[in-house]
Design an enzyme around this catalytic site. Structure first.
Site, PDB file in Angstrom:
ATOM      1  N   LYS A 275       0.841  -1.198   0.000  1.00 59.31           N
ATOM      2  CA  LYS A 275       0.000   0.000   0.000  1.00 59.31           C
ATOM      3  C   LYS A 275       0.879   1.252   0.000  1.00 59.31           C
ATOM      4  CE  LYS A 275      -0.673   0.029   5.041  1.00 59.31           C
ATOM      5  NZ  LYS A 275       0.025   1.299   5.284  1.00 59.31           N
TER       6      LYS A 275
ATOM      7  N   LYS B 127       0.728  -0.412   9.894  1.00 53.72           N
ATOM      8  CA  LYS B 127       1.858   0.164   9.178  1.00 53.72           C
ATOM      9  C   LYS B 127       1.624   1.648   8.891  1.00 53.72           C
ATOM     10  CE  LYS B 127       4.196  -3.695   8.795  1.00 53.72           C
ATOM     11  NZ  LYS B 127       3.467  -4.435   9.830  1.00 53.72           N
ATOM     12  N   ASP B 128       2.729   2.373   8.742  1.00 55.40           N
ATOM     13  CA  ASP B 128       2.675   3.811   8.472  1.00 55.40           C
ATOM     14  C   ASP B 128       1.830   4.115   7.246  1.00 55.40           C
ATOM     15  OD1 ASP B 128       5.072   5.307  10.164  1.00 55.40           O
ATOM     16  OD2 ASP B 128       5.479   3.191   9.758  1.00 55.40           O
ATOM     17  N   ARG B 129       1.171   5.266   7.303  1.00 56.47           N
ATOM     18  CA  ARG B 129       0.384   5.695   6.157  1.00 56.47           C
ATOM     19  C   ARG B 129       1.246   6.342   5.083  1.00 56.47           C
ATOM     20  NH1 ARG B 129      -4.890   9.728   5.865  1.00 56.47           N
ATOM     21  NH2 ARG B 129      -5.222   9.439   3.635  1.00 56.47           N
TER      22      ARG B 129
END
Length: 351
Positions: free
Chosen positions: A51, A80-82
């Site tokens: 992503k 998880k980090d955006r």
């Protein structure tokens, strides 16, 4: 904007260099390490995604809709980090997936790629995460020679195992809310929100304990009453200040720990207790929240050693590659290298 992490000491002194992180999503790449193989069959569809610019919960909810199941039937090993490019697995409890065409999902979700699909006999849980591989690119870096010198120190002696700023929220709002919850004895059925504020509370106290040990020169030096952990996170009962213990700490066989506060009495004694107890006493509202939820005391290593750390510099751009075990923060490594210049970002409404 204030930097919440400026409350805590640097191991190698405050950096003189500055730089930008995550100027683009591809400047922060994260690949999940689960550490086990899937069975290839079972009631859970395992979907590996890549992503970009999306958060895990949003993608999980969209995947649930696509598979025709409720959001609670989709789980993950870690969030998880955006603002990054991240690879991770999601598990979907769905009986029949033969009719699912994931190319259609990708077509309507341009920030998500489906990399692999298989099956497993159990759903993913947070404890399943072994660690993460990182590639971090810092841009517009000044004083690059100082950064490179600091990297040599990090490779040799590690960094403080602080919880990163994302644990505390924008300008520490999570900590402030945790204090309010403890002060007002807030009760809720929202387990996710409760867990969120409890984590912020315990992390805040832990970071302050570690910071004081750095200030007083006890970061890599055990003191009487310390509690040590071995590589399997088991408590080791031995003379913590002996030459043998000190050698094992230096070799990475043992780790000095600090408190993740709970409702029971601190197990440390002597000098170690005097380094920890005042930080619990200084936060009565946070401790009220922790005790009100009957959290049990735990220990966490105070040193973090990135695995397979390599780096390269080209002009004012620095590229780092390393792996971390679950529960550790990549940003606390970068924090010892440079002062981050804030990058203005525009997000969609997919929060």
């Amino acid at each position: 904007m204030s930097d919440i992490m400026s409350n805590f000491s640097w191991l190698y002194g405050k950096p003189v260099a500055t730089g930008k992180l995550k100027q683009l999503p591809e400047h922060f790449i994260v690949k999940e390490i689960l550490g086990f193989e899937f069975t290839g069959n079972g009631e859970h569809l395992m979907v590996k995604i890549r992503k970009t610019g999306e958060n895990t919960k949003y993608v999980a909810n969209e995947l649930a809709k696509f598979c025709g199941v409720k959001s609670k039937n989709v789980s993950w090993a870690g969030l998880k980090d955006r603002h990054a490019v991240t690879e991770q697995w999601l598990s979907v409890q769905v009986a029949n997936s033969d009719e699912l065409n994931f190319a259609k999902f990708e077509a309507t979700h341009p920030g998500v790629e489906i990399l692999e699909v298989t099956r497993h006999n159990k759903k993913l849980r947070p404890g399943d995460l072994q660690g993460n591989q990182f590639q971090v690119i810092a841009t517009e870096v000044t004083d690059i020679d100082d950064v490179l010198a600091r990297l040599e120190k990090v490779k040799l002696a590690g960094v403080p195992n602080y919880f990163g700023s994302q644990r505390f929220g924008h300008e520490g709002n999570n900590v402030n809310e945790a204090r309010r919850w403890g002060r007002d004895n807030v009760r809720t059925r929202d387990n996710s929100k409760r867990s969120f504020y409890l984590s912020a509370a315990r992390s805040w106290i832990f970071n302050h304990i570690v910071s004081q040990r750095i200030t007083e020169g006890y970061f890599s030096q055990p003191v009487d009453g310390d509690i040590l952990l071995d590589r399997n996170d088991r408590i080791v009962n031995e003379n913590v200040t002996s030459e043998e213990s000190i050698q094992k700490i230096q070799n990475g066989e043992l780790s000095i720990t600090a408190a993740l506060a709970g409702d029971n009495q601190l197990p440390t004694t002597g000098t170690a207790l005097t380094l920890e107890q005042p930080h619990l006493d200084a936060e009565p509202d946070l401790m009220a929240l922790i005790r009100g939820n009957r959290m049990r005391h735990e220990r966490r290593a105070i040193e973090l050693h990135p695995e397979n750390l390599t780096w390269s510099a080209e002009g004012d751009t620095l590229t780092l590659n390393f792996s971390l075990t679950s529960g550790s923060f990549a940003t606390v490594i970068v924090r010892e290298l440079l002062q981050e210049i804030e990058v203005e970002r525009t997000y969609s409404s997919n929060d």
